[in-house]
Motif scaffolding. Structure first.
Motif, PDB file in Angstrom:
ATOM      1  N   PHE A 153       9.557 -26.654   7.367  1.00  0.00           N
ATOM      2  CA  PHE A 153       8.669 -25.841   6.529  1.00  0.00           C
ATOM      3  C   PHE A 153       9.405 -24.600   6.039  1.00  0.00           C
ATOM      4  CE2 PHE A 153       6.826 -23.155  10.077  1.00  0.00           C
ATOM      5  CZ  PHE A 153       6.750 -21.940   9.407  1.00  0.00           C
ATOM      6  N   ASN A 154       9.268 -24.379   4.742  1.00  0.00           N
ATOM      7  CA  ASN A 154      10.007 -23.346   4.043  1.00  0.00           C
ATOM      8  C   ASN A 154       8.994 -22.369   3.438  1.00  0.00           C
ATOM      9  OD1 ASN A 154      11.694 -21.787   2.476  1.00  0.00           O
ATOM     10  ND2 ASN A 154      12.342 -23.437   1.113  1.00  0.00           N
ATOM     11  N   ASN A 155       8.781 -21.268   4.130  1.00  0.00           N
ATOM     12  CA  ASN A 155       7.760 -20.304   3.707  1.00  0.00           C
ATOM     13  C   ASN A 155       8.335 -19.343   2.670  1.00  0.00           C
ATOM     14  OD1 ASN A 155       5.394 -18.882   3.542  1.00  0.00           O
ATOM     15  ND2 ASN A 155       5.734 -17.713   5.398  1.00  0.00           N
ATOM     16  N   THR A 156       8.813 -19.906   1.578  1.00  0.00           N
ATOM     17  CA  THR A 156       9.374 -19.066   0.532  1.00  0.00           C
ATOM     18  C   THR A 156       8.273 -18.518  -0.371  1.00  0.00           C
ATOM     19  OG1 THR A 156      11.095 -18.945  -1.165  1.00  0.00           O
ATOM     20  CG2 THR A 156       9.707 -20.926  -1.154  1.00  0.00           C
ATOM     21  N   TYR A 157       8.652 -17.542  -1.162  1.00  0.00           N
ATOM     22  CA  TYR A 157       7.709 -16.972  -2.127  1.00  0.00           C
ATOM     23  C   TYR A 157       7.354 -18.008  -3.194  1.00  0.00           C
ATOM     24  CZ  TYR A 157       8.338 -12.143  -0.520  1.00  0.00           C
ATOM     25  OH  TYR A 157       8.339 -10.985   0.213  1.00  0.00           O
ATOM     26  N   ALA A 158       6.216 -17.781  -3.819  1.00  0.00           N
ATOM     27  CA  ALA A 158       5.788 -18.619  -4.943  1.00  0.00           C
ATOM     28  C   ALA A 158       4.911 -17.800  -5.860  1.00  0.00           C
ATOM     29  CB  ALA A 158       5.027 -19.846  -4.436  1.00  0.00           C
ATOM     30  N   ILE A 159       4.978 -18.094  -7.146  1.00  0.00           N
ATOM     31  CA  ILE A 159       4.043 -17.507  -8.111  1.00  0.00           C
ATOM     32  C   ILE A 159       2.866 -18.465  -8.228  1.00  0.00           C
ATOM     33  CG2 ILE A 159       3.706 -16.641 -10.450  1.00  0.00           C
ATOM     34  CD1 ILE A 159       5.720 -15.037  -8.763  1.00  0.00           C
ATOM     35  N   LEU A 160       1.687 -17.969  -7.910  1.00  0.00           N
ATOM     36  CA  LEU A 160       0.486 -18.800  -7.860  1.00  0.00           C
ATOM     37  C   LEU A 160      -0.472 -18.407  -8.974  1.00  0.00           C
ATOM     38  CD1 LEU A 160      -0.135 -18.501  -3.995  1.00  0.00           C
ATOM     39  CD2 LEU A 160       1.199 -20.245  -5.195  1.00  0.00           C
ATOM     40  N   VAL A 161      -1.056 -19.403  -9.629  1.00  0.00           N
ATOM     41  CA  VAL A 161      -2.040 -19.159 -10.687  1.00  0.00           C
ATOM     42  C   VAL A 161      -3.244 -20.061 -10.452  1.00  0.00           C
ATOM     43  CG1 VAL A 161      -0.263 -18.513 -12.372  1.00  0.00           C
ATOM     44  CG2 VAL A 161      -1.050 -20.894 -12.257  1.00  0.00           C
ATOM     45  N   ARG A 162      -4.366 -19.705 -11.072  1.00  0.00           N
ATOM     46  CA  ARG A 162      -5.536 -20.579 -10.994  1.00  0.00           C
ATOM     47  C   ARG A 162      -5.259 -21.871 -11.769  1.00  0.00           C
ATOM     48  NH1 ARG A 162      -7.554 -15.755 -12.235  1.00  0.00           N
ATOM     49  NH2 ARG A 162      -7.898 -16.395 -14.386  1.00  0.00           N
ATOM     50  N   GLU A 163      -5.838 -22.946 -11.290  1.00  0.00           N
ATOM     51  CA  GLU A 163      -5.618 -24.244 -11.931  1.00  0.00           C
ATOM     52  C   GLU A 163      -6.084 -24.228 -13.379  1.00  0.00           C
ATOM     53  OE1 GLU A 163      -6.317 -28.962 -10.870  1.00  0.00           O
ATOM     54  OE2 GLU A 163      -7.722 -27.467 -10.089  1.00  0.00           O
ATOM     55  N   GLU A 164      -7.194 -23.586 -13.656  1.00  0.00           N
ATOM     56  CA  GLU A 164      -7.726 -23.537 -15.031  1.00  0.00           C
ATOM     57  C   GLU A 164      -6.783 -22.771 -15.957  1.00  0.00           C
ATOM     58  OE1 GLU A 164     -10.771 -20.003 -15.464  1.00  0.00           O
ATOM     59  OE2 GLU A 164     -11.299 -21.136 -13.661  1.00  0.00           O
ATOM     60  N   PHE A 165      -6.160 -21.714 -15.437  1.00  0.00           N
ATOM     61  CA  PHE A 165      -5.193 -20.924 -16.205  1.00  0.00           C
ATOM     62  C   PHE A 165      -3.969 -21.786 -16.513  1.00  0.00           C
ATOM     63  CE2 PHE A 165      -1.529 -18.102 -16.563  1.00  0.00           C
ATOM     64  CZ  PHE A 165      -1.988 -17.113 -17.422  1.00  0.00           C
ATOM     65  N   SER A 166      -3.506 -22.540 -15.530  1.00  0.00           N
ATOM     66  CA  SER A 166      -2.344 -23.408 -15.709  1.00  0.00           C
ATOM     67  C   SER A 166      -2.597 -24.459 -16.783  1.00  0.00           C
ATOM     68  CB  SER A 166      -2.007 -24.092 -14.378  1.00  0.00           C
ATOM     69  OG  SER A 166      -1.020 -25.075 -14.537  1.00  0.00           O
ATOM     70  N   LYS A 167      -3.770 -25.096 -16.714  1.00  0.00           N
ATOM     71  CA  LYS A 167      -4.098 -26.150 -17.681  1.00  0.00           C
ATOM     72  C   LYS A 167      -4.321 -25.584 -19.080  1.00  0.00           C
ATOM     73  CE  LYS A 167      -6.111 -29.451 -14.417  1.00  0.00           C
ATOM     74  NZ  LYS A 167      -7.347 -30.171 -13.986  1.00  0.00           N
ATOM     75  N   LYS A 168      -4.984 -24.460 -19.169  1.00  0.00           N
ATOM     76  CA  LYS A 168      -5.309 -23.863 -20.468  1.00  0.00           C
ATOM     77  C   LYS A 168      -4.060 -23.493 -21.255  1.00  0.00           C
ATOM     78  CE  LYS A 168      -7.865 -20.015 -22.576  1.00  0.00           C
ATOM     79  NZ  LYS A 168      -8.739 -18.845 -22.316  1.00  0.00           N
ATOM     80  N   HIS A 169      -3.042 -22.958 -20.554  1.00  0.00           N
ATOM     81  CA  HIS A 169      -1.846 -22.471 -21.232  1.00  0.00           C
ATOM     82  C   HIS A 169      -0.629 -23.371 -21.026  1.00  0.00           C
ATOM     83  CE1 HIS A 169      -4.006 -18.771 -22.164  1.00  0.00           C
ATOM     84  NE2 HIS A 169      -4.330 -18.653 -20.884  1.00  0.00           N
ATOM     85  N   GLY A 170      -0.811 -24.485 -20.363  1.00  0.00           N
ATOM     86  CA  GLY A 170       0.298 -25.413 -20.151  1.00  0.00           C
ATOM     87  C   GLY A 170       1.418 -24.820 -19.311  1.00  0.00           C
ATOM     88  N   ILE A 171       1.047 -24.071 -18.280  1.00  0.00           N
ATOM     89  CA  ILE A 171       2.040 -23.381 -17.445  1.00  0.00           C
ATOM     90  C   ILE A 171       2.162 -24.079 -16.091  1.00  0.00           C
ATOM     91  CG2 ILE A 171       2.575 -21.211 -16.252  1.00  0.00           C
ATOM     92  CD1 ILE A 171       1.115 -19.758 -18.542  1.00  0.00           C
ATOM     93  N   THR A 172       3.332 -24.653 -15.825  1.00  0.00           N
ATOM     94  CA  THR A 172       3.570 -25.313 -14.529  1.00  0.00           C
ATOM     95  C   THR A 172       4.824 -24.790 -13.833  1.00  0.00           C
ATOM     96  OG1 THR A 172       4.800 -27.106 -15.601  1.00  0.00           O
ATOM     97  CG2 THR A 172       2.421 -27.447 -15.259  1.00  0.00           C
ATOM     98  N   THR A 173       5.645 -24.040 -14.557  1.00  0.00           N
ATOM     99  CA  THR A 173       6.872 -23.470 -13.979  1.00  0.00           C
ATOM    100  C   THR A 173       6.898 -21.969 -14.219  1.00  0.00           C
ATOM    101  OG1 THR A 173       8.236 -23.676 -15.983  1.00  0.00           O
ATOM    102  CG2 THR A 173       8.096 -25.619 -14.537  1.00  0.00           C
ATOM    103  N   VAL A 174       7.771 -21.284 -13.512  1.00  0.00           N
ATOM    104  CA  VAL A 174       7.914 -19.839 -13.728  1.00  0.00           C
ATOM    105  C   VAL A 174       8.505 -19.577 -15.115  1.00  0.00           C
ATOM    106  CG1 VAL A 174       8.919 -17.694 -12.859  1.00  0.00           C
ATOM    107  CG2 VAL A 174       8.178 -19.453 -11.242  1.00  0.00           C
ATOM    108  N   SER A 175       9.352 -20.484 -15.603  1.00  0.00           N
ATOM    109  CA  SER A 175       9.885 -20.337 -16.965  1.00  0.00           C
ATOM    110  C   SER A 175       8.761 -20.418 -17.996  1.00  0.00           C
ATOM    111  CB  SER A 175      10.928 -21.427 -17.240  1.00  0.00           C
ATOM    112  OG  SER A 175      12.117 -21.188 -16.527  1.00  0.00           O
ATOM    113  N   ASP A 176       7.795 -21.304 -17.787  1.00  0.00           N
ATOM    114  CA  ASP A 176       6.629 -21.390 -18.685  1.00  0.00           C
ATOM    115  C   ASP A 176       5.875 -20.068 -18.693  1.00  0.00           C
ATOM    116  OD1 ASP A 176       7.182 -24.055 -19.217  1.00  0.00           O
ATOM    117  OD2 ASP A 176       5.781 -24.800 -17.689  1.00  0.00           O
ATOM    118  N   LEU A 177       5.719 -19.469 -17.511  1.00  0.00           N
ATOM    119  CA  LEU A 177       5.003 -18.196 -17.408  1.00  0.00           C
ATOM    120  C   LEU A 177       5.775 -17.089 -18.114  1.00  0.00           C
ATOM    121  CD1 LEU A 177       2.511 -16.801 -16.091  1.00  0.00           C
ATOM    122  CD2 LEU A 177       4.026 -16.168 -14.208  1.00  0.00           C
TER     123      LEU A 177
END
Length: 327
Positions: A153-177
Motif C-alpha cells: 500500500f502506497n499512501n501517496t498524495y492524490a488530487i481528488l475531485v467530485r465524480e460529477e466535476f470529473s465527468k462534466k469537464h472531462g478531467i481524469t488526470t492532473v494534466s487535464d486539471l
C-alpha cells in the motif's frame, strides 16, 4: 460411699472422653488445612507453569491519524498474541516520532518511504516504490535503523475531485486539471497546511504541471475538513491520500498523476538495529503484517473507522482473524 466414687469416676471418664474428642477434632482440622493449602499451592504452581514466559517488552510509536492508529493497534495485538509485552505511544508528529526512534525512546514504528526521504533524510523523493525503498533502506542503515519489508500500500498524495466535476469537464488526470485551469476554468482547491511546506507540495506541483493558482483559489484547512469542503462544494478539488477511507464513502475520483510528480509513500516497519538483534523473531512477525497490506485493504480499514465509526481495536482484531494471524 461406693456410689460417690462411681460418680467421681464417671466424671473423670467423661472429661477424658471430651478431651480425646477435642484432640481428635483439632488433629482433623489441622489435617484439613494442610491438605487445603497443599492443593491451593499445587494449583498455583500449575497455573504458573501454564503462564507463557514473556519474550520481552517493546515500545511502538505512531502518528496522529487513523491509518497509523490502525497499524499501531494491529501490530500491538499481534505481538501480544505472540508473547511480547507491548507499550504504545501515539498521536506524535513525524519529526517527533523519528526523534523518539533515534533517541531510543521507542523501538519501532511504521514509516512511509517518501516521508523518510524528504523529511528526515533531506533527500529527493522517488516515484518508483522499489527505488524509494532501496534508497531509504540503504541510507538509514548508516543510522542503525532497519527497514523491514515494505507493504504494497502506497499512501501517496492524490488530487481528488467530485465524480460529477470529473465527468462534466472531462478531467481524469492532473494534466487535464492543469489545462482546465490554464483555459480559465473556475476552481477552488482545499488543502491541509503541511502540503504548502513540503518539497512535494503545492508550488512544486504547479511547476511540474505548469499551472498557477491565486491565493483566492486555495483554501487552507485542517486535513479532516477538506473532504467536507469537497462534499459541500466549497471546493472543487482537494489534496488527499490514495488510501483515505472517505474515497469509499463519497463519489470521488482520484486524478491520475500522469507526470509521476508525487513520490512513493509505501509503509514499512522501521526498527532500531539493536532491537532486531535482541528479538530474532520480530522481523518475521512484522513482515507477516506488511505483506498482507495493500491500498484496498487499508482504505477499507480506514473507512470502517472514519466513516462507519467502528472501534479501532475491534476492526484490528477482526482483520487479524480474517488473515488467520490470530485465533
Amino acid at each position: 460411699m461406693i456410689f460417690a466414687i462411681n460418680i467421681v469416676r464417671g466424671e473423670v471418664m467423661k472429661n477424658k472422653t471430651c478431651k480425646n474428642y477435642k484432640k481428635k477434632t483439632l488433629i482433623l482440622f489441622l489435617l484439613f488445612l494442610f491438605l487445603l493449602f497443599g492443593c491451593m499451592n499445587g494449583h498455583s504452581n500449575n497455573e504458573l507453569e501454564k503462564q507463557p514466559t514473556s519474550k520481552g517488552k517493546l515500545t511502538i510509536g505512531a502518528k496522529d491519524f487513523t491509518e497509523q492508529s490502525l497499524l499501531l493497534t494491529i501490530t500491538s495485538v499481534y505481538l501480544r498474541e505472540n508473547g511480547y509485552e507491548v507499550e504504545t505511544v501515539s498521536n506524535m508528529s513525524s519529526p517527533d516520532l523519528r526523534s523518539a526512534l533515534v533517541d531510543d525512546n521507542i523501538d519501532f514504528y511504521w514509516e512511509y518511504t517518501g516521508t523518510a526521504l524528504t523529511l528526515h533524510l533531506n533527500e529527493k523523493g522517488e516515484n518508483d516504490p522499489e527505488t524509494a525503498y532501496k534508497k531509504v533502506k540503504g541510507l538509514d542503515k548508516e543510522n542503525d535503523i532497519v527497514w523491514l519489508e515494505k507493504s504494497e500500500f502506497n499512501n501517496t498524495y492524490a488530487i481528488l475531485v467530485r465524480e460529477e466535476f470529473s465527468k462534466k469537464h472531462g478531467i481524469t488526470t492532473v494534466s487535464d486539471l492543469a489545462d482546465y485551469i490554464k483555459n480559465g476554468g473556475e476552481l477552488k482547491l482545499a488543502s491541509e497546511k503541511e502540503f504548502y511546506k513540503r518539497e512535494d507540495g503545492l508550488k512544486r506541483l504547479e511547476e511540474a504541471y505548469d499551472f498557477d493558482l491565486s491565493s483566492d483559489q486555495v483554501i487552507g484547512l485542517d486535513y479532516n475538513l477538506t473532504y467536507k469542503a469537497l462534499e459541500d462544494k466549497r471546493a472543487d478539488a482537494i489534496v488527499g491520500f490514495v488510501t483515505d477511507g472517505s474515497i469509499h464513502n463519497l463519489n470521488i475520483v482520484a486524478l491520475e498523476d500522469d507526470q509521476s510528480f508525487f513520490p512513493a509513500y509505501n509503509v514499512a516497519p522501521v526498527v532500531r538495529k539493536e532491537v532486531i538483534e535482541k528479538f530474532n523473531d520480530l522481523p518475521e512477525l512484522l513482515n507477516n503484517i506488511a505483506e498482507r497490506l495493500d491500498n484496498e485493504t487499508i482504505r477499507t480499514l480506514n473507512y470502517q473507522v472514519d466513516i462507519e465509526h467502528a472501534n479501532t481495536l475491534e476492526v484490528s482484531r477482526n482483520w487479524l482473524k480474517e488473515e488467520e494471524l490470530i485465533d
